[in-house]
Design a protein around this motif. Structure first.
Motif, PDB file in Angstrom:
ATOM      1  N   SER A  50       1.381   4.353  -7.992  1.00  0.00           N
ATOM      2  CA  SER A  50       2.380   5.087  -8.721  1.00  0.00           C
ATOM      3  C   SER A  50       3.466   4.208  -8.973  1.00  0.00           C
ATOM      4  N   THR A  51       4.404   4.568 -10.107  1.00  0.00           N
ATOM      5  CA  THR A  51       5.419   3.651 -10.361  1.00  0.00           C
ATOM      6  C   THR A  51       6.392   3.575  -9.275  1.00  0.00           C
ATOM      7  N   LYS A  52       6.796   4.543  -8.493  1.00  0.00           N
ATOM      8  CA  LYS A  52       7.370   4.385  -7.453  1.00  0.00           C
ATOM      9  C   LYS A  52       7.005   3.164  -6.528  1.00  0.00           C
ATOM     10  N   ASP A  53       5.626   3.219  -6.006  1.00  0.00           N
ATOM     11  CA  ASP A  53       4.878   2.421  -4.984  1.00  0.00           C
ATOM     12  C   ASP A  53       5.017   0.734  -5.576  1.00  0.00           C
ATOM     13  N   ILE A  54       4.866   0.989  -6.992  1.00  0.00           N
ATOM     14  CA  ILE A  54       4.776  -0.436  -7.710  1.00  0.00           C
ATOM     15  C   ILE A  54       6.312  -1.053  -7.660  1.00  0.00           C
ATOM     16  N   GLY A  55       7.358  -0.197  -7.940  1.00  0.00           N
ATOM     17  CA  GLY A  55       8.614  -0.529  -7.967  1.00  0.00           C
ATOM     18  C   GLY A  55       9.002  -1.074  -6.351  1.00  0.00           C
ATOM     19  N   PHE A  56       8.572  -0.428  -5.406  1.00  0.00           N
ATOM     20  CA  PHE A  56       8.989  -0.774  -4.028  1.00  0.00           C
ATOM     21  C   PHE A  56       8.280  -2.247  -3.690  1.00  0.00           C
TER      22      PHE A  56
END
Length: 224
Positions: A50-56
């Motif tokens: 997910s975009t959230k996990d990649i951002g983290f």
């Protein structure tokens, strides 16, 4: 040496920006179900994160990047010197890019276990390379009056390669998926980094500005 350093800086920028560009792309790529796998070279994949996990992950990479620059680099350059550190980084990159595509084959429970050391490896050496190159550029300038010219040439060529790198790597990434070879772009990047390693092999501390200053001082002393 000061002639080769701008070339290496451009070379380094081209392949490191390739890694930074492709990492989130491959993390977000859907899993390739039913893809033909014929190891060691033919395989496809993606982690569908997910975009959230990649951002983290990118945030953690940025935080570690500051740590590597502030804490690890001064210790490493003190122990090895800028030129030896520079060579260590140059020779590590081809290995890094050859290994990178194979983490796509890791089972889901072990993906982060494989990704974390890979990112630490790349981030540490990338943050060693930039200041080490700048130190070498400063030390090898024949005169302080030429330092601006040399840095300008290095920055210009590096910026050009930072723009060119994503264009080529993005095209190779797409081609690799079409023909079934996920590692195509990474192995091409390894070849680019081999060119940088070959440049590093030819470098020595002979010709550093401090050596020139010592020769001038010796000649002045002999004249007296």
């Amino acid at each position: 040496l000061h002639d080769a350093l701008p070339i290496f800086k451009a070379n380094h920028n081209s392949h490191t920006i390739t890694f930074d560009q492709l990492l989130p792309v491959f993390l977000a790529t859907p899993e390739a179900e039913g893809a033909v796998i014929d190891l060691p070279f033919k395989f496809l994949g993606g982690w569908a994160m997910s975009t959230k996990d990649i951002g983290f992950i990118l945030m953690a990479q940025g935080a570690y990047s500051m740590f590597a620059t502030i804490v690890l680099f001064p210790y490493a350059v003190k122990r090895l010197g800028p030129l030896n550190l520079f060579k260590l980084v140059a020779f590590s990159y081809p290995i890094l890019y050859v290994v990178t595509p194979y983490i796509i084959l890791l089972p889901k429970p072990y993906r982060l276990i494989g990704l974390v050391p890979l990112l630490a490896w790349k981030t540490t050496f990338a943050n060693f390379a930039f200041p080490a190159t700048n130190l070498l550029l400063a030390n090898t300038a024949p005169s302080l009056l030429l330092l601006g010219t040399i840095n300008g040439a290095a920055s210009s060529t590096a910026s050009f390669c930072r723009g060119l790198g994503p264009i080529i790597s993005g095209s190779l990434y797409s081609l690799g998926f079409k023909v079934g070879y996920f590692g195509l772009v990474w192995w091409f990047t390894a070849l680019v980094s081999v060119a940088g390693a070959m440049i590093a092999m030819r470098m020595s501390e002979k010709g550093f500005r401090k050596d020139v200053d010592e020769v001038v001082e010796d000649e002045e002393g002999a004249a007296v």
